[in-house]
Design an enzyme around this catalytic site. Sequence first.
Site, PDB file in Angstrom:
ATOM      1  N   SER A 113       0.841  -1.200   0.000  1.00  0.00           N
ATOM      2  CA  SER A 113       0.000   0.000   0.000  1.00  0.00           C
ATOM      3  C   SER A 113       0.877   1.252   0.000  1.00  0.00           C
ATOM      4  O   SER A 113       1.813   1.355   0.801  1.00  0.00           O
ATOM      5  CB  SER A 113      -0.873  -0.031   1.250  1.00  0.00           C
ATOM      6  OG  SER A 113      -1.575   1.176   1.378  1.00  0.00           O
ATOM      7  N   CYS A 147      -7.227   0.952  12.338  1.00  0.00           N
ATOM      8  CA  CYS A 147      -8.504   0.640  11.694  1.00  0.00           C
ATOM      9  C   CYS A 147      -9.543   0.169  12.708  1.00  0.00           C
ATOM     10  O   CYS A 147     -10.719   0.098  12.399  1.00  0.00           O
ATOM     11  CB  CYS A 147      -8.305  -0.425  10.624  1.00  0.00           C
ATOM     12  SG  CYS A 147      -7.024   0.014   9.469  1.00  0.00           S
TER      13      CYS A 147
HETATM   14  N1  PLP Z   1      -2.850  -4.784   5.565  1.00  0.00           N
HETATM   15  C1  PLP Z   1      -2.191  -4.292   6.614  1.00  0.00           C
HETATM   16  C2  PLP Z   1      -1.237  -5.177   7.358  1.00  0.00           C
HETATM   17  C3  PLP Z   1      -2.373  -2.959   6.998  1.00  0.00           C
HETATM   18  O1  PLP Z   1      -1.694  -2.480   8.054  1.00  0.00           O
HETATM   19  C4  PLP Z   1      -3.293  -2.161   6.275  1.00  0.00           C
HETATM   20  C5  PLP Z   1      -3.582  -0.769   6.701  1.00  0.00           C
HETATM   21  O2  PLP Z   1      -3.543  -0.443   7.887  1.00  0.00           O
HETATM   22  C6  PLP Z   1      -3.951  -2.724   5.173  1.00  0.00           C
HETATM   23  C7  PLP Z   1      -3.719  -4.041   4.850  1.00  0.00           C
HETATM   24  C8  PLP Z   1      -4.924  -1.927   4.346  1.00  0.00           C
HETATM   25  O3  PLP Z   1      -4.243  -1.069   3.459  1.00  0.00           O
HETATM   26  P1  PLP Z   1      -5.031   0.174   2.810  1.00  0.00           P
HETATM   27  O4  PLP Z   1      -5.205   1.178   3.894  1.00  0.00           O
HETATM   28  O5  PLP Z   1      -4.131   0.672   1.715  1.00  0.00           O
HETATM   29  O6  PLP Z   1      -6.304  -0.360   2.282  1.00  0.00           O
END
Ligand code: PLP
Length: 388
Positions: free
Chosen positions: A198, A324
């Site tokens: 990302s 999140c």
């Molecule tokens: N995977 C992990 C381990 C993450 O830390 C995050 C975001 O916090 C994501 C996936 C999701 O990424 P994005 O915010 O670009 O959707």
Amino acid sequence: MNVIYFDNNATTRVADEVFEAMRPYFCELYGNPSSMHTFGGQVGVRIREAREHVAALLGCHPSEVIFTSCGTESDSTAILGTLAAVPHRRKVITTRVEHPAVLTVCRDLENRGYQVIELGVDKQGRLDLGELESHLDDDTAIVTIMSANNETGTVFPIEKIARMVTDRGITFHTDAVQVVGKIPLNLADSCVNLLSLSGHKLHGPKGVGVLYVRKGTRIAPLLLGGHQEGGRRAGTENVPGIIGLGKACELASRYMEDENTRVRTLRDRLESAILASCPDSRINGDPENRLPNTTNISFEYIEGEAILLMLDRFGICASSGSACTSGSLEPSHVLRAMGVPFTAAHGSIRYSLSRYNTEEEVDFTIDKMPQIIERLRELSPFVGQVTA
Ligand code: PLP
């Protein structure tokens, strides 16, 4: 008030060089890269260069890089695209400590009749590879295991896992959103089939991600429509985002050494000073195999949210659990999976550093932490209670 930003696993500051690289693609070079005219075509050339920068950081071929809208889309595409490509296989293996971008998809699949295995972890957040091996069979479509945990920084032995899984003809995906830019990767020498990253976690912009798809991997697209990304991901490209991500990857290669020396030293200094000055505090996660920028510390008997509020008064940004999930007061699913006692899981704080942090910021925080913890403990109804 100056902001001291220790929440880089949630998102990072866009690097100045990244912002400057993106700027012309809003009002000057705004053509559609799919257009036949030269104005659009020149943008296509820049996208090709960005793809090469991403591929150089990952150690793969540019044709194996698919641009997406975020890490979440990359994770969804990897899992759902694999299942669509091998419809006769009905089993998915993952872990209990994945980010919701993976875990929620897997739990939804379970509701739709797939067999989903969620591997547990030990007290330090480590996987039992013997357990993983015992679940691999001819019905397994995909194994999806993160490269490093966003909350604790624990790094999994991805190469070993990828070999074990792919040796049996099973597709292996890793969510490497927290690893790219922090730990060197060389996918050409790896067995990993699919890898997600990302932009906004490595000083690139938000709203852009990548799914690496190893040549020969069977996967169907998630988004159908135009022919962008070689028909593997429809939708007009987020051109400024892609250019910014390309630049961020170029810079990440340059700063990787700094991340693993200076940033690691700052993290270690912050961590050891806090542990020494705040009684009843402990590190969550594997202290050996850990991202160089992350520390997750539990403070018994107090709420992480209360600590965050007190830190906030000094302009210090950190996180309790994953960004999140920070809207809820449920203890983090990662710490619960590790068996962290309830009172300690509630009082956990994640500090995640970046190349923009300084020694002065670390020292300022080291100075403030003991007073914050002492003050909150004075107010805590839990102090002195036996923990379970
Ligand atoms: N995977 C992990 C381990 C993450 O830390 C995050 C975001 O916090 C994501 C996936 C999701 O990424 P994005 O915010 O670009 O959707």
